[in-house]
Structure formats: structure tokens, C-alpha cells
Design an enzyme around this catalytic site. Structure first.
Site, PDB file in Angstrom:
ATOM      1  N   GLY A  12       0.839  -1.199   0.000  1.00  0.00           N
ATOM      2  CA  GLY A  12       0.000   0.000   0.000  1.00  0.00           C
ATOM      3  C   GLY A  12       0.874   1.248   0.000  1.00  0.00           C
ATOM      4  O   GLY A  12       0.633   2.208  -0.737  1.00  0.00           O
ATOM      5  N   ASP A  70       9.368   6.448   8.475  1.00  0.00           N
ATOM      6  CA  ASP A  70       8.709   5.974   9.679  1.00  0.00           C
ATOM      7  C   ASP A  70       7.548   6.921   9.842  1.00  0.00           C
ATOM      8  O   ASP A  70       7.707   8.140   9.765  1.00  0.00           O
ATOM      9  CB  ASP A  70       9.625   5.973  10.900  1.00  0.00           C
ATOM     10  CG  ASP A  70       9.035   5.097  12.014  1.00  0.00           C
ATOM     11  OD1 ASP A  70       8.513   4.006  11.696  1.00  0.00           O
ATOM     12  OD2 ASP A  70       9.067   5.505  13.179  1.00  0.00           O
ATOM     13  N   SER A  71       6.393   6.348   9.982  1.00  0.00           N
ATOM     14  CA  SER A  71       5.212   7.198  10.065  1.00  0.00           C
ATOM     15  C   SER A  71       4.236   6.588  11.042  1.00  0.00           C
ATOM     16  O   SER A  71       4.344   5.424  11.406  1.00  0.00           O
ATOM     17  CB  SER A  71       4.572   7.340   8.677  1.00  0.00           C
ATOM     18  OG  SER A  71       4.396   6.078   8.078  1.00  0.00           O
ATOM     19  N   PHE A 153      -4.919   2.617   3.718  1.00  0.00           N
ATOM     20  CA  PHE A 153      -4.557   1.466   4.552  1.00  0.00           C
ATOM     21  C   PHE A 153      -4.287   1.964   5.955  1.00  0.00           C
ATOM     22  O   PHE A 153      -4.334   3.161   6.224  1.00  0.00           O
ATOM     23  CB  PHE A 153      -3.325   0.735   3.967  1.00  0.00           C
ATOM     24  CG  PHE A 153      -2.125   1.620   3.796  1.00  0.00           C
ATOM     25  CD1 PHE A 153      -1.154   1.705   4.783  1.00  0.00           C
ATOM     26  CD2 PHE A 153      -1.959   2.382   2.644  1.00  0.00           C
ATOM     27  CE1 PHE A 153      -0.050   2.529   4.637  1.00  0.00           C
ATOM     28  CE2 PHE A 153      -0.844   3.209   2.493  1.00  0.00           C
ATOM     29  CZ  PHE A 153       0.102   3.279   3.487  1.00  0.00           C
ATOM     30  N   GLY A 154      -3.989   1.063   6.868  1.00  0.00           N
ATOM     31  CA  GLY A 154      -3.632   1.456   8.236  1.00  0.00           C
ATOM     32  C   GLY A 154      -4.759   2.180   8.948  1.00  0.00           C
ATOM     33  O   GLY A 154      -5.889   1.701   9.010  1.00  0.00           O
ATOM     34  N   TYR A 155      -4.443   3.361   9.459  1.00  0.00           N
ATOM     35  CA  TYR A 155      -5.408   4.135  10.246  1.00  0.00           C
ATOM     36  C   TYR A 155      -6.269   5.068   9.383  1.00  0.00           C
ATOM     37  O   TYR A 155      -7.065   5.837   9.908  1.00  0.00           O
ATOM     38  CB  TYR A 155      -4.669   4.952  11.325  1.00  0.00           C
ATOM     39  CG  TYR A 155      -3.946   4.086  12.334  1.00  0.00           C
ATOM     40  CD1 TYR A 155      -4.650   3.437  13.352  1.00  0.00           C
ATOM     41  CD2 TYR A 155      -2.571   3.905  12.278  1.00  0.00           C
ATOM     42  CE1 TYR A 155      -4.002   2.636  14.278  1.00  0.00           C
ATOM     43  CE2 TYR A 155      -1.910   3.105  13.196  1.00  0.00           C
ATOM     44  CZ  TYR A 155      -2.625   2.468  14.195  1.00  0.00           C
ATOM     45  OH  TYR A 155      -1.989   1.673  15.114  1.00  0.00           O
ATOM     46  N   ASP A 156      -6.106   5.005   8.061  1.00  0.00           N
ATOM     47  CA  ASP A 156      -6.874   5.883   7.171  1.00  0.00           C
ATOM     48  C   ASP A 156      -8.388   5.874   7.426  1.00  0.00           C
ATOM     49  O   ASP A 156      -9.017   6.927   7.376  1.00  0.00           O
ATOM     50  CB  ASP A 156      -6.609   5.539   5.695  1.00  0.00           C
ATOM     51  CG  ASP A 156      -5.244   6.020   5.211  1.00  0.00           C
ATOM     52  OD1 ASP A 156      -4.676   6.939   5.824  1.00  0.00           O
ATOM     53  OD2 ASP A 156      -4.755   5.480   4.203  1.00  0.00           O
ATOM     54  N   LYS A 176      -5.498  12.082  -1.820  1.00  0.00           N
ATOM     55  CA  LYS A 176      -4.660  11.766  -0.663  1.00  0.00           C
ATOM     56  C   LYS A 176      -3.198  12.110  -0.941  1.00  0.00           C
ATOM     57  O   LYS A 176      -2.499  12.648  -0.081  1.00  0.00           O
ATOM     58  CB  LYS A 176      -4.805  10.287  -0.303  1.00  0.00           C
ATOM     59  CG  LYS A 176      -4.047   9.910   0.961  1.00  0.00           C
ATOM     60  CD  LYS A 176      -4.206   8.451   1.303  1.00  0.00           C
ATOM     61  CE  LYS A 176      -3.322   8.097   2.483  1.00  0.00           C
ATOM     62  NZ  LYS A 176      -3.189   6.666   2.665  1.00  0.00           N
ATOM     63  N   HIS A 181       0.684  13.326   4.712  1.00  0.00           N
ATOM     64  CA  HIS A 181       1.961  13.496   5.404  1.00  0.00           C
ATOM     65  C   HIS A 181       3.102  12.888   4.585  1.00  0.00           C
ATOM     66  O   HIS A 181       4.174  13.460   4.475  1.00  0.00           O
ATOM     67  CB  HIS A 181       1.888  12.869   6.797  1.00  0.00           C
ATOM     68  CG  HIS A 181       1.455  11.425   6.804  1.00  0.00           C
ATOM     69  ND1 HIS A 181       0.312  10.977   6.166  1.00  0.00           N
ATOM     70  CD2 HIS A 181       2.009  10.321   7.360  1.00  0.00           C
ATOM     71  CE1 HIS A 181       0.187   9.666   6.334  1.00  0.00           C
ATOM     72  NE2 HIS A 181       1.206   9.244   7.050  1.00  0.00           N
TER      73      HIS A 181
END
Length: 193
Positions: A12, A70-71, A153-156, A176, A181
């Protein structure tokens, strides 16, 4: 064509990265595509430290230019958790569906003005000559009240962007990639490359 290895195996993330860096004169490959199958321990306590650890490790292995990020998500009400531990929050193999629902449950009954959050992305670039550059960017928003959206993906699915009135998982990839970020940090790094 010159090559850059991006120190990730997250598909992703690679899709986003390729879209953002498409106008660079480099072929951008994932660790998997570069034939690298190692797990890098993220022992840093900041996004910057972890991004540098990943970029430097792969650059030293390959002698190539390496980008790493790193995010993560910082939720102010949760004292900026999950933060630097976003990927490992509630355990490495815990699905984001579980992580997102957990955060929503921790914020149950919390007023909208106290649900502020941000996505943070730090991109590190390690050159074979030992030079390292770091760029940091954020996108501000808040945590929604339910999981919404199929993109990203993730916390989106729980991160709401006020200007758009929806989660980042409800934005198109193009939308997006202009405000995220990661896009901001990669665009800043593009200038260095």
C-alpha cells in the site's frame, strides 16, 4: 536508469510512493523487488531515529541510495499514542481493523474538539557516501466516530480530514497524495534527490 530502494515491503505504501515520485529520474523499488528479505528492528524512540535506522541498514547492505520512512498516528487525547509504535500497536500481527476499533473505543464519548490527531511521516535518505538527510511532515485532522472508506490502509479509515469532511480512506488516491503526510515529506525529499 538510476535506482532507489525504498526500505519497505508494505505494498500500500509502495503504491503511494511510486505515484508521488513518478516524475523522478529513478526507478523506485521495494525491498522485496530488490531481493532483500530482512527484518529491521526499529529501536528508535522517534520517527526520525527509526527512519534513519532503516535507510542506513539497507544502504550499507546494498551500496544503493535508500529511502525509508517511519510514520504513524498521534492522537492527542491518548497522549500522542500510538505514535512511533503505530505499526506495532497492540502487537505486530494485530490487524488495523482491530487497532482502529480499539482507538475508537478509547475515544467513546470524547467530544469532537478533543479528538485532534495527526499523521506524521519522516523520510530519511541514505546515500552510499554516508550522507543522510531527513524530512518531516504532518497532516492535521481528528479521529472520526466510526470506520469509513475503502481506500488507503492502516489508520486511514478513522482519520478525518476537516477540509474534506471525510476520512483519508474516503479520499481518492490522487486527493490523498496531494495532502498526505507522506506526500509532503516525499516532495520535500524530492528536492534533495
Amino acid at each position: 536508469m538510476r535506482k532507489i530502494i525504498f526500505a519497505t515491503s508494505n505494498e500500500g505504501k509502495m503504491r503511494e510512493i511510486r505515484m508521488i515520485l513518478k516524475d523522478l529520474d529513478y526507478e523506485v523499488v521495494s525491498m522485496k523487488e530488490a531481493g532483500i528479505d530482512i527484518s529491521i528492528e526499529e529501536t528508535g524512540t522517534t520517527f526520525e531515529e527509526n527512519a534513519i535506522i532503516k535507510a542506513k541498514t539497507i544502504m550499507e547492505m546494498t551500496g544503493e541510495i535508500v529511502l525509508a520512512d517511519d510514520s504513524g498516528l498521534e492522537v492527542d487525547y491518548l497522549e500522542k499514542a500510538p505514535g512511533v509504535y503505530s505499526a506495532r500497536y497492540l502487537g505486530e500481527d494485530t490487524s488495523y481493523d482491530i487497532k482502529n476499533n480499539h482507538i475508537l473505543s478509547l475515544l467513546e464519548g470524547v467530544a469532537e474538539e478533543k479528538r485532534s490527531a495527526r499523521f506524521v511521516c519522516v523520510i530519511a535518505c541514505a546515500w552510499p557516501n554516508g550522507e543522510i538527510k531527513v524530512k518531516r511532515a504532518t497532516i492535521e485532522g481528528n479521529i472520526g466516530y466510526e470506520i469509513a472508506g475503502e481506500n488507503g490502509f492502516g489508520y486511514d479509515p478513522i482519520f478525518v480530514v476537516p477540509e474534506y469532511g471525510c476520512t483519508t480512506a474516503e479520499l481518492t488516491a490522487e486527493q490523498k497524495n496531494t495532502i498526505s503526510h507522506r506526500a509532503k515529506a516525499l516532495n520535500a525529499m524530492k528536492e534533495e534527490l
